[in-house]
Design a protein around this motif. Sequence first.
Motif, PDB file in Angstrom:
ATOM      1  N   GLY A 271     -40.197  42.602  97.191  1.00 52.18           N
ATOM      2  CA  GLY A 271     -39.002  43.373  96.920  1.00 52.18           C
ATOM      3  C   GLY A 271     -38.726  43.594  95.448  1.00 52.18           C
ATOM      4  N   VAL A 272     -39.714  43.348  94.586  1.00 54.14           N
ATOM      5  CA  VAL A 272     -39.499  43.446  93.149  1.00 54.14           C
ATOM      6  C   VAL A 272     -40.383  44.536  92.562  1.00 54.14           C
ATOM      7  CG1 VAL A 272     -39.736  42.247  90.942  1.00 54.14           C
ATOM      8  CG2 VAL A 272     -38.790  41.057  92.905  1.00 54.14           C
ATOM      9  N   THR A 273     -39.780  45.415  91.793  1.00 47.92           N
ATOM     10  CA  THR A 273     -40.562  46.438  91.103  1.00 47.92           C
ATOM     11  C   THR A 273     -40.533  46.233  89.599  1.00 47.92           C
ATOM     12  OG1 THR A 273     -38.626  47.911  91.089  1.00 47.92           O
ATOM     13  CG2 THR A 273     -40.174  48.147  92.909  1.00 47.92           C
ATOM     14  N   ALA A 274     -39.604  45.393  89.116  1.00 47.60           N
ATOM     15  CA  ALA A 274     -39.516  45.172  87.677  1.00 47.60           C
ATOM     16  C   ALA A 274     -40.752  44.429  87.177  1.00 47.60           C
ATOM     17  CB  ALA A 274     -38.258  44.361  87.342  1.00 47.60           C
ATOM     18  N   GLU A 275     -41.182  44.804  85.991  1.00 44.02           N
ATOM     19  CA  GLU A 275     -42.368  44.191  85.410  1.00 44.02           C
ATOM     20  C   GLU A 275     -42.096  42.733  85.048  1.00 44.02           C
ATOM     21  OE1 GLU A 275     -45.275  44.870  81.516  1.00 44.02           O
ATOM     22  OE2 GLU A 275     -43.570  46.195  81.908  1.00 44.02           O
TER      23      GLU A 275
ATOM     24  N   LEU B 278     -40.010  36.872  87.372  1.00 41.61           N
ATOM     25  CA  LEU B 278     -40.477  35.502  87.559  1.00 41.61           C
ATOM     26  C   LEU B 278     -39.959  34.868  88.843  1.00 41.61           C
ATOM     27  CD1 LEU B 278     -40.066  34.223  83.900  1.00 41.61           C
ATOM     28  CD2 LEU B 278     -42.064  35.254  84.983  1.00 41.61           C
ATOM     29  N   ALA B 279     -39.081  35.558  89.554  1.00 37.23           N
ATOM     30  CA  ALA B 279     -38.572  35.072  90.834  1.00 37.23           C
ATOM     31  C   ALA B 279     -38.155  36.281  91.658  1.00 37.23           C
ATOM     32  CB  ALA B 279     -37.391  34.123  90.634  1.00 37.23           C
ATOM     33  N   SER B 280     -38.279  36.156  92.971  1.00 37.58           N
ATOM     34  CA  SER B 280     -37.895  37.268  93.835  1.00 37.58           C
ATOM     35  C   SER B 280     -37.341  36.724  95.138  1.00 37.58           C
ATOM     36  CB  SER B 280     -39.099  38.174  94.120  1.00 37.58           C
ATOM     37  OG  SER B 280     -40.133  37.436  94.777  1.00 37.58           O
ATOM     38  N   TYR B 281     -36.410  37.483  95.732  1.00 35.26           N
ATOM     39  CA  TYR B 281     -35.809  37.095  96.997  1.00 35.26           C
ATOM     40  C   TYR B 281     -36.359  37.970  98.108  1.00 35.26           C
ATOM     41  CZ  TYR B 281     -32.446  36.442 100.758  1.00 35.26           C
ATOM     42  OH  TYR B 281     -31.863  36.179 101.982  1.00 35.26           O
ATOM     43  N   CYS B 282     -36.868  37.354  99.158  1.00 30.93           N
ATOM     44  CA  CYS B 282     -37.398  38.061 100.319  1.00 30.93           C
ATOM     45  C   CYS B 282     -36.348  37.980 101.418  1.00 30.93           C
ATOM     46  CB  CYS B 282     -38.707  37.439 100.785  1.00 30.93           C
ATOM     47  SG  CYS B 282     -39.885  37.130  99.449  1.00 30.93           S
ATOM     48  N   SER B 283     -35.615  39.048 101.636  1.00 26.74           N
ATOM     49  CA  SER B 283     -34.482  39.002 102.554  1.00 26.74           C
ATOM     50  C   SER B 283     -34.919  38.767 103.998  1.00 26.74           C
ATOM     51  CB  SER B 283     -33.677  40.301 102.455  1.00 26.74           C
ATOM     52  OG  SER B 283     -34.491  41.417 102.748  1.00 26.74           O
TER      53      SER B 283
END
Length: 437
Positions: free
Chosen positions: A290-294, A297-302
């Motif tokens: 769910g992350v497109t930002a370059e 360092l962390a991402s949430y998978c809903s």
Amino acid sequence: MAQPVDPTLVAGLEITDGPSGLKPGVLDAGLPVDGGDGGEIDRLAANAVADVQRYWREHLPAVFKRDFRPLASLVSYDSAGRGRKICGTSTAGLVNAFYCAGQDVVAWDRGELLPMLNDSIGQAAVMAVLAHEIGHAVQFRLGLPAATPSIVKEQQADCYTGSYLRWVAEGKSPMFQVSTGRGLNEVLTALFQIRDSAGVAFDDDSAHGNAFDRVSAFQFGFTDGPARCAEIDEREVEGRSTQGAADERAAAENVRLDDRQALADLTTSLRQAFRLAAAPPTLTTGAACGVTAEDALASYCSESNQINLDLDGLVRIGTPPRRGRQGGIGDFAAFAEVASRYTLAVQQEGGFRLDGPVAAQRTACLTGFWASTIVDGGALTLSPGDLDEAIAEMLTRNSLIAADVRGRTLPAGFARVAAFRDGFSSGSQSTCGDKYR
């Protein structure tokens, strides 16, 4: 219910990213500068002083029913030179700018301080430093008692700086301009660089405030105007500051997020701050989702209710620079990035959208609220300097603290910090849902 905050604005103004500093074609104000060399830095400083005085000639009578008397003199010096006495203080080695009430003079170091700010940050930083010093002249004209604690004087001066730069941002200055995006970021960066170091108590004789305190005061002035600045007193500063009183607390050692106990303590603090009805998200290492930002360092998978961590990257951002070595920001910056992804699970349970600028605002607010829950200890304890690390992280290009589920951050650093501060100061998780909806 709180009035919603528009994410496309900065304190009611459009977000702009144009140049900041002297407007093209502006003629010198012609103020005499004692000791000046006639160079670019002295001209910039003198013009900034002229502009700030123009602001106060208008606003001191309008707000405080007092006429503004121009400064008696301006002094420029080179801290690398032989030195001279100004108000009894030698300027040899004095990398500073200051106001002396006894002689009603504003002085600045043209040798190191102002060139460093101008070259490394921009002209907006120089404007802010001179506006701050004239803020002290305003206090003198308003009769602020000389025995007023240093922290109050300095916070008021930061606040008066914000009120002046609001006037500039509104396009009312005939000489200077400042953008609400990049330009205000430069000012906030300058406040960060000249903050008190961790461990300096707010009742110290020369205390100015940590970065969080100084940025907060600046934002009070920018948002609410100079009357708000005069309301800053010792009780108000003590109530919102995490800098500490005269207990001389030392900054804690930085903790690595790849330490199992540190990660467990972070998880515990988040579960204590946010009481979720459903199962709380789990922290794991794996592919981002769910992350497109370059370089997120962390991402949430809903869908799986997981927070995926790049532990190596988080350790890098969590390790501050040491002498002779490059580094990141500090452990709280890394902890707060993870906490920001946890707040997305909180928002999902509350039925909020997870994408878009409002979600990014709400994320910053909730992360600030989480920070407020660890002030007095628990699984984690907020240390002196921690909130400064959050400020530094929020002034980076890809701040996760103020980013939505796809890692898209709010475009203006001012707005990121304001939302985080709302959450930290409110003491209520519901404030974030009310203001950012």
